[in-house]
Motif scaffolding. Structure first.
Motif, PDB file in Angstrom:
ATOM      1  N   ALA A 142       1.830  -6.738  -2.358  1.00 32.20           N
ATOM      2  CA  ALA A 142       0.907  -6.740  -1.477  1.00 32.20           C
ATOM      3  C   ALA A 142       0.531  -5.513  -0.857  1.00 32.20           C
ATOM      4  N   PRO A 143       1.657  -4.618  -0.437  1.00 32.88           N
ATOM      5  CA  PRO A 143       1.604  -3.094  -0.101  1.00 32.88           C
ATOM      6  C   PRO A 143       0.650  -2.448  -0.784  1.00 32.88           C
ATOM      7  N   ILE A 144       0.456  -2.731  -2.127  1.00 33.86           N
ATOM      8  CA  ILE A 144      -0.411  -1.906  -2.934  1.00 33.86           C
ATOM      9  C   ILE A 144      -1.737  -2.127  -2.640  1.00 33.86           C
ATOM     10  N   GLY A 145      -2.067  -3.180  -1.735  1.00 30.75           N
ATOM     11  CA  GLY A 145      -3.585  -3.464  -1.779  1.00 30.75           C
ATOM     12  C   GLY A 145      -4.537  -3.335  -2.781  1.00 30.75           C
ATOM     13  N   ASP A 146      -5.422  -2.818  -3.073  1.00 29.04           N
ATOM     14  CA  ASP A 146      -6.448  -2.881  -3.993  1.00 29.04           C
ATOM     15  C   ASP A 146      -6.629  -1.493  -4.508  1.00 29.04           C
ATOM     16  N   LYS A 147      -5.588  -0.516  -4.365  1.00 28.35           N
ATOM     17  CA  LYS A 147      -5.595   0.880  -4.998  1.00 28.35           C
ATOM     18  C   LYS A 147      -4.447   1.254  -5.872  1.00 28.35           C
ATOM     19  N   LEU A 148      -4.709   1.349  -6.870  1.00 29.53           N
ATOM     20  CA  LEU A 148      -3.827   1.616  -8.200  1.00 29.53           C
ATOM     21  C   LEU A 148      -2.893   2.692  -7.687  1.00 29.53           C
ATOM     22  N   GLU A 149      -3.432   3.825  -7.019  1.00 29.47           N
ATOM     23  CA  GLU A 149      -2.676   5.064  -6.675  1.00 29.47           C
ATOM     24  C   GLU A 149      -1.563   4.805  -5.709  1.00 29.47           C
ATOM     25  N   ASN A 150      -1.743   3.796  -5.167  1.00 32.25           N
ATOM     26  CA  ASN A 150      -0.657   3.186  -4.277  1.00 32.25           C
ATOM     27  C   ASN A 150       0.856   3.149  -4.953  1.00 32.25           C
ATOM     28  N   LEU A 151       0.579   2.773  -6.243  1.00 31.59           N
ATOM     29  CA  LEU A 151       1.767   2.701  -7.071  1.00 31.59           C
ATOM     30  C   LEU A 151       2.632   3.754  -6.977  1.00 31.59           C
ATOM     31  N   LYS A 152       1.843   5.118  -7.338  1.00 26.07           N
ATOM     32  CA  LYS A 152       2.480   6.479  -7.512  1.00 26.07           C
ATOM     33  C   LYS A 152       2.843   6.676  -5.947  1.00 26.07           C
ATOM     34  N   PHE A 153       2.426   6.630  -4.804  1.00 25.21           N
ATOM     35  CA  PHE A 153       2.857   6.512  -3.742  1.00 25.21           C
ATOM     36  C   PHE A 153       4.236   6.170  -3.482  1.00 25.21           C
ATOM     37  N   PHE A 154       4.334   4.696  -3.813  1.00 21.24           N
ATOM     38  CA  PHE A 154       5.510   3.932  -3.689  1.00 21.24           C
ATOM     39  C   PHE A 154       6.560   4.712  -4.623  1.00 21.24           C
ATOM     40  N   PHE A 155       6.362   4.889  -5.823  1.00 18.67           N
ATOM     41  CA  PHE A 155       7.466   5.299  -6.623  1.00 18.67           C
ATOM     42  C   PHE A 155       7.648   6.537  -6.074  1.00 18.67           C
ATOM     43  N   ASP A 156       6.958   7.372  -5.548  1.00 22.23           N
ATOM     44  CA  ASP A 156       7.585   8.660  -4.831  1.00 22.23           C
ATOM     45  C   ASP A 156       8.448   8.369  -3.757  1.00 22.23           C
ATOM     46  N   ARG A 157       8.547   7.109  -3.062  1.00 23.31           N
ATOM     47  CA  ARG A 157       9.172   6.804  -2.157  1.00 23.31           C
ATOM     48  C   ARG A 157      10.382   6.139  -2.341  1.00 23.31           C
TER      49      ARG A 157
END
Length: 400
Positions: A142-157
């Protein structure tokens, strides 16, 4: 004569107890020496609700540093869990980040006791000094929302696995708990999510998924996948939340692992039936409240719903033997190299197998495996070796 008889009885009792004591000592020794990896500990949710300094003993928690050291737990994946309700409200992004903040704060407050782990290559180095390592697993995409770029954000976290869905269908995949599936596989966005996770080196986790969604995720992934906390459906017929033989074989064929939980709801057939019914009733309740809200009418009392449910469905018991049965079945079905541990400590309200109530109890699991004839090498695989191998393979496949 009485003294001689008493002495003989004492010696007899001591002789009878000696093998048991030796077995316990051997189990404790192996638990301390092996690398134990638990892929599902729900401590971050507790840190959100009421901060508990898990660097010290917290008697109302199933995971803390002293108990982890007592049980030999080395690597505990922290579950960054968000609910379908938080997904619907748009708060999942913020809550996931706050949970990660909490885990980071725990490690920063106790750098001698904890460290965030982002690669299996760093495990041995970071374990020096007796640290417990805290990699992050996101439960529900769910936290990814509909933005694929959020995967890189959470990977970096630091997120290193994502359970694609939880107890309701979402933008990515269908849930096992829902009768009416939305996608009957992955959504178009979900397919892109799996590909991007492969590219980044984030493990695809098929626990909680509906069968069709899990099957497509496994087939689509170019690297191994995991089931972070899934028991075998063989023991709980009709309980889609547990993994089927067919899907477990597919996970193994891909080089992945099925991680066995300790929760009564997963390993006890009657409890599994209650759990499935509960999630479906809860989803129906949420839909009803959404309708009432849209109509401008008063919503139903969720606390009362949960109280009524608990009253009608008393807590059941489960045993260490049932966990061992799950492991035995998995080893026979998919092989010794594809079975591991995903306890669900702090995530099931204390409803856990007897003798496996906290992270201090891993020696009981080791003793049980020893009693069932597993070799030391095979026990080490189950305790963590299999997961670390799979994680390394997924990391090596990143970007390819």
């Amino acid at each position: 004569m009485r003294h001689m008889l008493a002495a003989a009885i004492t010696l007899s009792i001591a002789a009878a107890l000696a093998p048991a004591a030796q077995a316990q000592d051997a189990a404790r020794k192996l638990a301390q020496d092996a690398i134990i990896v638990d892929t599902h500990v729900d401590a971050p949710g507790i840190l959100m609700d009421t901060w508990a300094d898990l660097g010290t003993r917290a008697d109302d928690r199933e995971f803390d540093y002293p108990k982890a050291r007592e049980g030999g737990l080395d690597i505990a994946f922290m579950s960054i869990y968000t609910s379908p309700g938080q997904d619907a409200s748009g708060s999942a992004w913020q809550i996931a980040n706050a949970m990660i903040d909490g885990v980071e704060a725990l490690a920063h407050r106790h750098p001698d006791k904890f460290a965030i782990l982002t690669s299996p290559k760093d495990a041995l180095r970071l374990l020096e000094g007796g640290r417990v390592l805290l990699p992050l697993g996101m439960e529900n995409g769910a936290p990814i929302g509909d933005k694929l770029e959020n995967l890189k954000f959470f990977f970096d976290r630091g997120v290193r696995y994502i359970t694609l869905a939880h107890s309701a269908n979402n933008r990515i995949a269908d849930s096992s708990y829902v009768v009416e599936k939305k996608w009957n596989g992955l959504s178009p966005f979900g397919r892109e999510v799996v590909k991007e996770m492969n590219r980044l080196g984030i493990m695809v986790d098929v626990s909680h998924l509906g069968d069709a969604s899990a099957a497509e995720a496994i087939a689509l992934s170019k690297v191994p996948v995991i089931a972070s906390h899934s028991a075998f459906r063989h023991f709980t017929p009709g309980f889609e939340r547990n993994i089927s033989d067919e899907l477990a074989k597919a996970v193994a064929a891909k080089g992945g692992v099925v991680q066995i939980p300790f929760g009564t709801a997963f390993i006890d057939p009657a409890s599994a039936a209650d759990t499935q019914a509960h999630f479906r009733a809860r989803n129906d309740f949420d839909h009803r409240n959404a309708e009432l809200k849209a109509q401008g009418k008063p919503e139903l009392d969720r606390a009362q719903f949960e109280k009524d449910w608990a009253s009608a469905h008393p807590t059941r018991q489960s045993t260490l033997a049932q966990v061992l049965d799950q492991i035995d079945y998995g080893v026979k079905l998919i092989g010794i190299d594809h079975v591991g541990i995903g306890s669900d400590f702090d995530g099931v309200g204390g409803e856990l197998a007897n003798e496996l109530k906290t992270v201090a109890d891993f020696p009981h699991l080791v003793a049980g495996l020893q009693q069932r004839g597993y070799s030391e090498a095979d026990i080490r695989k189950i305790l963590g070796g299999n997961l670390l191998r799979t994680w390394a393979q997924i990391e090596a496949g990143a970007g390819k």
